[in-house]
Scaffold this motif. Structure first.
Motif, short mmCIF file in Angstrom:
data_model
loop_
_atom_site.label_atom_id
_atom_site.label_comp_id
_atom_site.label_asym_id
_atom_site.label_seq_id
_atom_site.Cartn_x
_atom_site.Cartn_y
_atom_site.Cartn_z
N LEU A 160 0.46 -62.91 -8.23
CA LEU A 160 -0.68 -63.41 -8.99
C LEU A 160 -1.97 -62.72 -8.55
CD1 LEU A 160 -1.56 -65.43 -11.14
CD2 LEU A 160 -2.00 -67.06 -9.31
N GLU A 161 -2.09 -62.46 -7.26
CA GLU A 161 -3.27 -61.76 -6.74
C GLU A 161 -3.38 -60.37 -7.37
OE1 GLU A 161 -5.20 -61.30 -2.30
OE2 GLU A 161 -3.05 -60.96 -2.52
N PHE A 166 -5.72 -56.63 -11.37
CA PHE A 166 -5.43 -55.64 -12.40
C PHE A 166 -6.16 -55.96 -13.71
CE2 PHE A 166 -2.90 -53.95 -15.93
CZ PHE A 166 -2.88 -52.60 -15.60
N VAL A 167 -6.12 -57.24 -14.13
CA VAL A 167 -6.77 -57.59 -15.40
C VAL A 167 -8.29 -57.60 -15.27
CG1 VAL A 167 -4.78 -58.92 -16.18
CG2 VAL A 167 -6.65 -60.09 -15.00
N SER A 168 -8.80 -57.58 -14.02
CA SER A 168 -10.25 -57.50 -13.83
C SER A 168 -10.75 -56.07 -14.03
CB SER A 168 -10.64 -57.98 -12.42
OG SER A 168 -10.31 -57.01 -11.44
N GLY A 169 -9.82 -55.11 -14.14
CA GLY A 169 -10.20 -53.73 -14.42
C GLY A 169 -9.86 -52.74 -13.32
N MET A 170 -9.26 -53.20 -12.24
CA MET A 170 -8.92 -52.31 -11.14
C MET A 170 -7.61 -51.58 -11.41
SD MET A 170 -9.93 -54.68 -7.83
CE MET A 170 -9.59 -53.36 -6.66
N LYS A 190 3.31 -55.89 -9.44
CA LYS A 190 2.81 -55.99 -10.82
C LYS A 190 3.97 -55.99 -11.81
CE LYS A 190 0.27 -53.24 -14.24
NZ LYS A 190 1.40 -52.53 -14.85
N ASN A 191 4.90 -55.07 -11.63
CA ASN A 191 6.06 -54.99 -12.54
C ASN A 191 6.94 -56.22 -12.46
OD1 ASN A 191 5.23 -52.47 -13.43
ND2 ASN A 191 6.49 -51.35 -11.94
N MET A 192 7.10 -56.78 -11.27
CA MET A 192 7.90 -57.99 -11.10
C MET A 192 7.24 -59.17 -11.83
SD MET A 192 10.60 -59.43 -9.95
CE MET A 192 11.24 -58.23 -8.76
N ALA A 193 5.93 -59.27 -11.71
CA ALA A 193 5.21 -60.34 -12.41
C ALA A 193 5.38 -60.21 -13.92
CB ALA A 193 3.72 -60.28 -12.04
N MET A 194 5.30 -59.00 -14.43
CA MET A 194 5.45 -58.78 -15.87
C MET A 194 6.86 -59.12 -16.33
SD MET A 194 3.14 -55.32 -16.44
CE MET A 194 3.40 -55.30 -18.22
N SER A 218 -11.55 -66.21 -9.40
CA SER A 218 -11.67 -65.23 -8.33
C SER A 218 -10.31 -65.02 -7.68
CB SER A 218 -12.66 -65.72 -7.27
OG SER A 218 -12.16 -66.87 -6.62
N SER A 219 -10.15 -63.90 -7.00
CA SER A 219 -8.85 -63.61 -6.39
C SER A 219 -8.52 -64.59 -5.28
CB SER A 219 -8.83 -62.18 -5.83
OG SER A 219 -9.84 -62.03 -4.85
N GLY A 220 -9.52 -65.33 -4.80
CA GLY A 220 -9.25 -66.30 -3.75
C GLY A 220 -9.00 -67.69 -4.28
N GLY A 221 -9.11 -67.87 -5.60
CA GLY A 221 -8.96 -69.19 -6.18
C GLY A 221 -7.52 -69.63 -6.22
#
Length: 229
Positions: A160-161, A166-170, A190-194, A218-221
Motif C-alpha cells: 500500500l505504501e 506511485f499514484v502521487s507521481g513518483m 507494485k506488481n503484486m498489489a496490482m 499521506s504515506s504515513g496514514g
C-alpha cells in the motif's frame, strides 16, 4: 397522494449535476430537493434537508470530507436511513466491488443512459440492488478474472505504501530511493498489489486509488485495506 421520493444530487461537474437532475425529473415519483458540488456542501445539505436517497459522484475532490470510499463510508455511518446511488465514470472492477463491500447497492456509470439514475433510485427505495449496464459488465469481468472467488483484497502495508507513492507521481526508481529498497523489490511490490486488485494497467491503478481516496492520504496514514506483512 403517492409519496414522492426525495433525492439529493451531488457532483462537482455542473453539467453532470444538471443532467442528472433533468433525468430524475422524468420520474413522477422522484423529487430533487437539493444539490451539492463538493463534500462540505453535501454534508451540510444532508444535515438540514430531509432526503430519502443520495445520488452522488464518487470522485468529487475539494471538500472538507474528502471523496471516494472515505466519503461514502462517512455518509453511511452518519446518515443510516439514507439510501445511496453512486454515480461515477470509474470502471475499475475492484473499486466497484469495494463499493458493494461497504454497503452501496446501486451504482450507475455516467457513460450509460442517465435514465438508469431514476431506475436505481426506485430500486434502492425498495432495498434492491441496481447496476447500470457498464457497471454490470465490469463486475462480470472481475468475476471471470477471479475465477469466481470473492475474497476481500488485502494489501500488505509495504504494498500500500508503494501504491500511494506511485499514484502521487513518483517513479519506481524514486520510490526505491525514498524507501531505501531495491528497484526490483519496489517493482515486485507494485506488481503484486496490482495482481491482488485485478488490475493490469497503471491507469487502472490510478482510477482505483482515486476512488479509494488514496490520493488524499499521506504515506504515513492508516488505511483499513492493509494486512500485517
Amino acid at each position: 397522494m403517492q409519496h414522492r421520493m426525495k433525492v439529493v444530487v451531488a457532483d462537482d461537474h455542473p453539467v453532470i449535476l444538471l443532467g442528472a437532475e433533468q433525468a430524475l425529473m422524468k420520474f413522477p415519483d422522484v423529487e430533487v430537493v437539493a444539490r451539492a458540488g463538493q463534500s462540505t456542501e453535501l454534508i451540510k445539505v444532508l444535515q438540514t434537508v430531509p432526503a430519502d436517497v443520495l445520488v452522488t459522484d464518487l470522485a468529487m475532490p475539494g471538500g472538507q470530507y474528502g471523496d471516494g470510499l472515505p466519503l461514502i463510508s462517512y455518509i453511511l455511518r452518519h446518515f443510516s436511513g439514507l439510501r445511496i446511488v453512486v454515480l461515477t465514470m470509474l470502471e475499475n472492477a475492484a473499486l466497484l466491488k469495494r463499493l458493494g463491500e461497504i454497503g452501496v447497492i446501486a451504482v450507475v456509470n455516467k457513460s450509460d443512459d442517465l435514465a438508469h439514475i431514476g431506475l436505481a433510485v426506485r430500486h434502492v427505495m425498495r432495498d434492491l440492488p441496481y447496476a447500470s449496464p457498464s457497471v454490470r459488465a465490469s463486475l462480470a469481468t472481475l468475476r471471470m478474472n477471479a475465477g469466481g472467488k470473492t475474497d476481500e483484497v488485502i494489501l500488505s502495508r509495504r504494498e500500500l505504501e508503494v501504491v500511494r507513492l506511485f499514484v502521487s507521481g513518483m517513479t519506481v526508481k524514486e520510490i526505491s530511493t525514498q524507501l531505501n529498497r531495491s528497484i526490483k523489490t519496489i517493482s515486485t511490490q507494485k506488481n503484486m498489489a496490482m495482481r491482488k486488485l485485478g488490475l493490469e494497467r497503471d491507469s487502472e491503478l490510478l482510477q482505483y486509488a482515486q476512488g479509494n481516496g488514496l490520493m488524499n492520504l499521506s504515506s504515513g496514514g492508516r488505511e483499513r485495506q492493509t494486512a500485517p506483512e
